[in-house]
Design a protein around this motif. Structure first.
Motif, mmCIF file in Angstrom:
data_model
loop_
_atom_site.group_PDB
_atom_site.id
_atom_site.type_symbol
_atom_site.label_atom_id
_atom_site.label_comp_id
_atom_site.label_asym_id
_atom_site.label_seq_id
_atom_site.Cartn_x
_atom_site.Cartn_y
_atom_site.Cartn_z
ATOM 1 N N ILE A 120 -33.522 19.933 28.272
ATOM 2 C CA ILE A 120 -32.786 20.953 28.697
ATOM 3 C C ILE A 120 -31.501 20.187 28.524
ATOM 4 C CG2 ILE A 120 -31.860 21.774 30.892
ATOM 5 C CD1 ILE A 120 -34.454 21.861 32.048
ATOM 6 N N ARG A 176 -28.408 21.777 26.152
ATOM 7 C CA ARG A 176 -27.209 22.372 27.031
ATOM 8 C C ARG A 176 -25.593 22.792 26.291
ATOM 9 N NH1 ARG A 176 -25.445 17.645 30.902
ATOM 10 N NH2 ARG A 176 -25.362 15.640 29.201
ATOM 11 N N PHE A 194 -26.344 26.359 24.126
ATOM 12 C CA PHE A 194 -27.194 27.253 25.773
ATOM 13 C C PHE A 194 -26.482 28.593 25.195
ATOM 14 C CE2 PHE A 194 -26.831 30.101 29.676
ATOM 15 C CZ PHE A 194 -28.162 30.038 29.284
ATOM 16 N N PRO A 216 -30.319 30.431 23.438
ATOM 17 C CA PRO A 216 -29.946 30.677 24.807
ATOM 18 C C PRO A 216 -31.650 29.405 25.151
ATOM 19 C CG PRO A 216 -30.339 32.484 24.226
ATOM 20 C CD PRO A 216 -29.737 31.860 22.810
ATOM 21 N N ASN A 227 -33.135 27.390 24.021
ATOM 22 C CA ASN A 227 -33.490 26.125 24.023
ATOM 23 C C ASN A 227 -33.352 25.396 25.623
ATOM 24 O OD1 ASN A 227 -32.817 23.913 20.911
ATOM 25 N ND2 ASN A 227 -31.386 25.819 21.067
ATOM 26 N N ILE A 228 -33.315 26.640 26.563
ATOM 27 C CA ILE A 228 -33.048 25.888 27.511
ATOM 28 C C ILE A 228 -33.980 26.831 28.558
ATOM 29 C CG2 ILE A 228 -31.753 25.899 29.861
ATOM 30 C CD1 ILE A 228 -29.591 24.814 28.858
#
Length: 278
Positions: free
Chosen positions: A231, A235, A238, A242, A244-245
């Motif tokens: 996370i 960030r 993101f 998005p 990735n989180i």
């Protein structure tokens, strides 16, 4: 409770089977496939010069690492931290709580120390300890255990104080029963049920604390995949990527939810008052 138990068992199975469930090495870099969308087909150049295709199930991160494999391997760190913190906190808090509750001369000094630790927000105390001791898995576990121990101590102490006044305990003291036998046979069994419930909530809070420390960059080293690290690394992108989180965050939320639901179910089952209501 069944929902929480099944979901938690599924996450634990995923962590144990990570070498077989993971598609590639979670630390393998592929700059040509950075921030690939979930489900996108990627062309990977093998060591022998041959090009093969694979599906990026959860996409890739900013360094081209497979996000699916990193999330699967990250479950190991979160569960290890949660279970280790819960077990260590319960063991240490049980020992201190038994002593503080049974030996009244030690009750005051011990509880003042516990009150002092509880006066400091847990996450701030953990950040301070990690900053002093340095990063690492063991350091993170110890840093989370320290602020969690006072909660267990207060719980055990309250149980011991009530059990100590029971007629059968006073009778055992009157006939000269050894203190270790009193604690093991009469006092300790009464602490099992509340400690099991408390341990589940400590496990959930420890996983969140580890993710918070890793997100701040002072927890698990970056080379070890954990949901907090993933996370933190995602960030910066993101808004554009998005996923990735989203995926590590979703797995973290579901795991914490499963542990909390399991804890609520155990509380309702082990508490006679709640059982009669049901």
């Amino acid at each position: 409770m069944r929902f929480g138990a099944v979901l938690l068992c599924a996450v634990a199975a995923m962590a144990l089977l990570a070498p077989w469930l993971g598609t590639v090495d979670p630390s393998e870099l592929d700059p040509a496939s950075r921030n690939a969308a979930p489900g996108q087909m990627l062309e990977v150049l093998r060591d022998d010069g041959e090009t093969v295709e694979r599906i990026a199930r959860f996409g890739t991160d900013a360094l081209g690492r497979d996000l699916y494999s990193r999330v699967v391997y990250g479950a190991r760190v979160s569960l290890l931290v949660g279970v280790s913190v819960a077990a260590a906190s319960v063991a240490i808090g049980l020992a201190i709580g038994l002593v503080a509750g049974f030996y009244r001369r030690l009750d005051g000094p011990v509880m003042r120390v516990m009150d002092g630790l509880m006066a400091i927000p847990g996450i701030l105390l953990a950040i301070a300890l990690v900053s002093i001791w340095g990063g690492g898995l063991l350091t993170v576990i110890l840093a989370i255990v320290v602020p969690d121990v006072p909660r267990v101590v207060r719980l055990v102490r309250s149980v011991v104080l009530s059990v100590r006044e029971e007629p059968y305990v006073e009778a055992a003291i009157t006939v000269g029963a050894p203190t270790p036998m009193l604690l093991l046979r009469h006092v300790l069994p009464n602490t099992v049920s509340p400690l099991i419930v408390q341990g589940t909530f400590l496990c959930a809070s420890a996983m969140l604390a580890e993710a918070a420390l890793s997100f701040l960059g002072i927890g698990i080293p970056p080379e070890i995949p954990s949901w907090g690290n993933i996370i933190a690394e995602g960030r910066s992108v993101f808004r554009l990527h998005p996923h990735n989180i989203f995926f590590p965050g979703a797995f973290l939320a579901l795991t914490v939810l499963a542990v909390n639901v399991l804890g609520d179910g155990l509380r309702d089952t082990l508490d006679p008052k709640m059982a009669r209501r049901v």
